[in-house]
Motif scaffolding. Structure first.
Motif, PDB file in Angstrom:
ATOM      1  N   UNK A 177       0.616  -1.291  -0.279  1.00  9.35           N
ATOM      2  CA  UNK A 177       0.036  -0.001   0.385  1.00  9.35           C
ATOM      3  C   UNK A 177       0.829   1.084  -0.007  1.00  9.35           C
ATOM      4  N   UNK A 178       2.069   1.559   0.912  1.00  9.90           N
ATOM      5  CA  UNK A 178       3.054   2.478   0.848  1.00  9.90           C
ATOM      6  C   UNK A 178       3.455   2.282  -0.250  1.00  9.90           C
ATOM      7  N   UNK A 179       4.274   1.587  -0.963  1.00 16.12           N
ATOM      8  CA  UNK A 179       5.141   1.950  -2.392  1.00 16.12           C
ATOM      9  C   UNK A 179       4.454   2.194  -3.142  1.00 16.12           C
ATOM     10  N   UNK A 180       2.642   1.620  -3.394  1.00 14.41           N
ATOM     11  CA  UNK A 180       2.068   2.157  -4.638  1.00 14.41           C
ATOM     12  C   UNK A 180       1.763   3.438  -4.276  1.00 14.41           C
ATOM     13  N   UNK A 197       3.001  10.513  -4.197  1.00 12.82           N
ATOM     14  CA  UNK A 197       2.751  10.773  -2.163  1.00 12.82           C
ATOM     15  C   UNK A 197       3.935  11.352  -1.596  1.00 12.82           C
ATOM     16  N   UNK A 198       4.255  11.979  -0.838  1.00 10.07           N
ATOM     17  CA  UNK A 198       4.805  12.273   0.257  1.00 10.07           C
ATOM     18  C   UNK A 198       4.623  11.346   1.465  1.00 10.07           C
ATOM     19  N   UNK A 199       5.694  11.140   2.555  1.00  6.58           N
ATOM     20  CA  UNK A 199       5.661  10.621   3.545  1.00  6.58           C
ATOM     21  C   UNK A 199       4.137  10.423   4.299  1.00  6.58           C
ATOM     22  N   UNK A 200       4.179  12.023   5.282  1.00  8.88           N
ATOM     23  CA  UNK A 200       3.338  12.376   5.768  1.00  8.88           C
ATOM     24  C   UNK A 200       2.251  11.599   4.780  1.00  8.88           C
ATOM     25  N   UNK A 201       1.733  12.203   3.438  1.00  7.09           N
ATOM     26  CA  UNK A 201       0.017  12.022   2.410  1.00  7.09           C
ATOM     27  C   UNK A 201       0.046  10.871   2.981  1.00  7.09           C
ATOM     28  N   UNK A 202       0.910   9.417   2.730  1.00  9.63           N
ATOM     29  CA  UNK A 202       1.062   8.585   2.215  1.00  9.63           C
ATOM     30  C   UNK A 202       0.029   7.840   3.759  1.00  9.63           C
ATOM     31  N   UNK A 203       1.200   8.459   4.893  1.00 17.47           N
ATOM     32  CA  UNK A 203       0.118   8.172   6.288  1.00 17.47           C
ATOM     33  C   UNK A 203      -1.581   8.568   7.009  1.00 17.47           C
ATOM     34  N   UNK A 204      -1.650   9.699   6.024  1.00 24.42           N
ATOM     35  CA  UNK A 204      -2.608  10.638   6.664  1.00 24.42           C
ATOM     36  C   UNK A 204      -3.898   9.401   5.355  1.00 24.42           C
ATOM     37  N   UNK A 256      -2.242   4.826   5.488  1.00 20.98           N
ATOM     38  CA  UNK A 256      -2.163   4.313   6.164  1.00 20.98           C
ATOM     39  C   UNK A 256      -3.076   4.387   7.590  1.00 20.98           C
ATOM     40  N   UNK A 257      -2.544   5.385   7.793  1.00 23.65           N
ATOM     41  CA  UNK A 257      -3.841   5.489   9.075  1.00 23.65           C
ATOM     42  C   UNK A 257      -5.443   4.678   8.841  1.00 23.65           C
ATOM     43  N   UNK A 258      -6.005   5.461   7.541  1.00 23.79           N
ATOM     44  CA  UNK A 258      -7.722   4.864   6.918  1.00 23.79           C
ATOM     45  C   UNK A 258      -7.219   3.331   7.222  1.00 23.79           C
ATOM     46  N   UNK A 259      -6.335   2.507   6.506  1.00 21.86           N
ATOM     47  CA  UNK A 259      -6.608   0.781   6.927  1.00 21.86           C
ATOM     48  C   UNK A 259      -6.054   0.058   8.281  1.00 21.86           C
ATOM     49  N   UNK A 260      -6.280   1.638   9.322  1.00 22.09           N
ATOM     50  CA  UNK A 260      -5.403   0.772  10.024  1.00 22.09           C
ATOM     51  C   UNK A 260      -6.367   1.523  11.257  1.00 22.09           C
ATOM     52  N   UNK A 261      -7.383   1.553  11.277  1.00 24.71           N
ATOM     53  CA  UNK A 261      -8.364   2.514  11.841  1.00 24.71           C
ATOM     54  C   UNK A 261      -9.095   1.614  13.096  1.00 24.71           C
ATOM     55  N   UNK A 262      -9.106   0.425  12.611  1.00 24.95           N
ATOM     56  CA  UNK A 262     -10.072  -0.724  13.429  1.00 24.95           C
ATOM     57  C   UNK A 262      -9.243  -0.468  14.928  1.00 24.95           C
ATOM     58  N   UNK A 263      -7.827  -1.341  14.693  1.00 19.69           N
ATOM     59  CA  UNK A 263      -6.943  -1.386  15.629  1.00 19.69           C
ATOM     60  C   UNK A 263      -6.524   0.171  16.656  1.00 19.69           C
ATOM     61  N   UNK A 264      -6.452   1.365  15.989  1.00 21.48           N
ATOM     62  CA  UNK A 264      -6.770   2.499  16.837  1.00 21.48           C
ATOM     63  C   UNK A 264      -7.716   2.444  17.182  1.00 21.48           C
ATOM     64  N   UNK A 265      -9.368   2.323  17.383  1.00 20.82           N
ATOM     65  CA  UNK A 265      -9.923   2.879  17.426  1.00 20.82           C
ATOM     66  C   UNK A 265     -10.451   1.276  18.860  1.00 20.82           C
ATOM     67  N   UNK A 266     -10.171   0.207  18.275  1.00 20.10           N
ATOM     68  CA  UNK A 266      -9.640  -0.605  19.713  1.00 20.10           C
ATOM     69  C   UNK A 266      -9.573  -0.172  20.645  1.00 20.10           C
TER      70      UNK A 266
END
Length: 289
Positions: free
Chosen positions: A172-175, A181-188, A191-201
């Motif tokens: 996902x990051x490499x794509x 896209x810059x690093x922060x844009x990739x994270x925002x 990365x964060x939308x893909x991992x939001x389930x664990x964060x919310x839990x």
């Protein structure tokens, strides 16, 4: 040779049956203890819950007891703690997982987080009293208690967020990087939308620990049952539901009120755990689709 094989097979079947029986016994004992505790607390607590108890404050002149200040204090300390611990915890996890290049530093921080998560809460309360209440001059207040809970829950938020970030495929990051896209844009955006389930839990589980904490707050938040607004309440002493349970049961001998608060806390815990499970499933389905 055949007799030896038959003997070995019989021993294995016997061993498997014994282990299966022991596992079922352990399961039965665990479920029985949980069911007994829940039924006992709810049976003794629910009959003592009334609208007057939930909507009034204690009055020594009328000799009535109300837990409205304690409910509000719990809400205040929950909001203050989450407002600080979520940005710090998620930000630290993002840095450790996405930016940090020194693996030894990351390993040292992770080890420190795991160590902090295993420290007894009474020690956090002692340190919070000495640092926040005395050294920083906050005195005994809900704000000092909230900051102490921030330190307590920070390792949990960091670890759960880190584990959730690690589940995001590197492709996902490499794509995203390949598209410019810059690093922060990739994270925002990736990365964060893909991992939001664990964060919310992890956040919901932190809420459960905040609501159920008492030892640390005994040293930092105090015992007052005053009815205050949000900002005034943060700067003054106040008892949360768990501290109020201790005060009514241990200091005043009001076991009916104590069991009523215990029943409320148990219901809140069940709701929080159910919410964490449902939120995790919802965001997982949303991510998969």
């Amino acid at each position: 040779m055949t007799e030896n094989n038959s003997s070995v097979s019989a021993k294995r079947r016997t061993y498997a049956l014994i282990m299966k029986a022991l596992m079922w016994l352990a399961l039965f004992i665990s479920c029985s203890l949980v069911a007994f505790l829940a039924v006992y607390v709810l049976a003794r607590g629910l009959p003592n819950i009334s609208w007057e108890l939930l909507s009034t404050k204690p009055s020594y002149l009328r000799e009535t007891i109300g837990i409205l200040p304690d409910i509000l204090n719990t809400l205040y300390i929950l909001i203050a703690t989450l407002a600080v611990v979520l940005p710090l915890g998620v930000g630290a996890a993002v840095y450790l997982n996405e930016y940090a290049k020194n693996k030894r530093l990351v390993a040292a921080i992770e080890y420190a987080s795991e160590t902090l998560s295993g420290i007894p809460s009474i020690i956090y309360g002692l340190v919070g009293m000495l640092f926040f209440c005395q050294f920083l001059g906050m005195r005994t207040s809900l704000l000092a208690g909230a900051l102490t809970l921030v330190v307590m829950n920070l390792p949990t938020v960091i670890r759960t967020t880190q584990e959730s970030l690690k589940t995001v495929p590197q492709s996902f990051r490499e794509g995203a990087f390949a598209l410019g896209a810059g690093r922060w844009r990739v994270i925002r955006t990736v990365v964060l939308p893909s991992s939001v389930d664990g964060i919310v839990t992890g956040c919901i589980l932190s809420v459960g620990r905040i609501i159920g904490e008492s030892a640390a707050l005994l040293f930092t938040a105090g015992f007052a049952h005053a009815l205050n607004g949000f900002f005034e309440g943060l700067s003054s002493s106040g008892a949360t539901l768990t501290v109020a349970l201790y005060v009514y049961a241990k200091e005043q001998g009001e076991f009916g009120v104590a069991f009523a608060i215990a029943a409320i806390l148990m219901l809140l815990t069940l709701i929080i755990n159910l919410s964490a499970d449902l939120a995790g499933r919802y965001f997982k389905r949303r991510r998969d689709t």
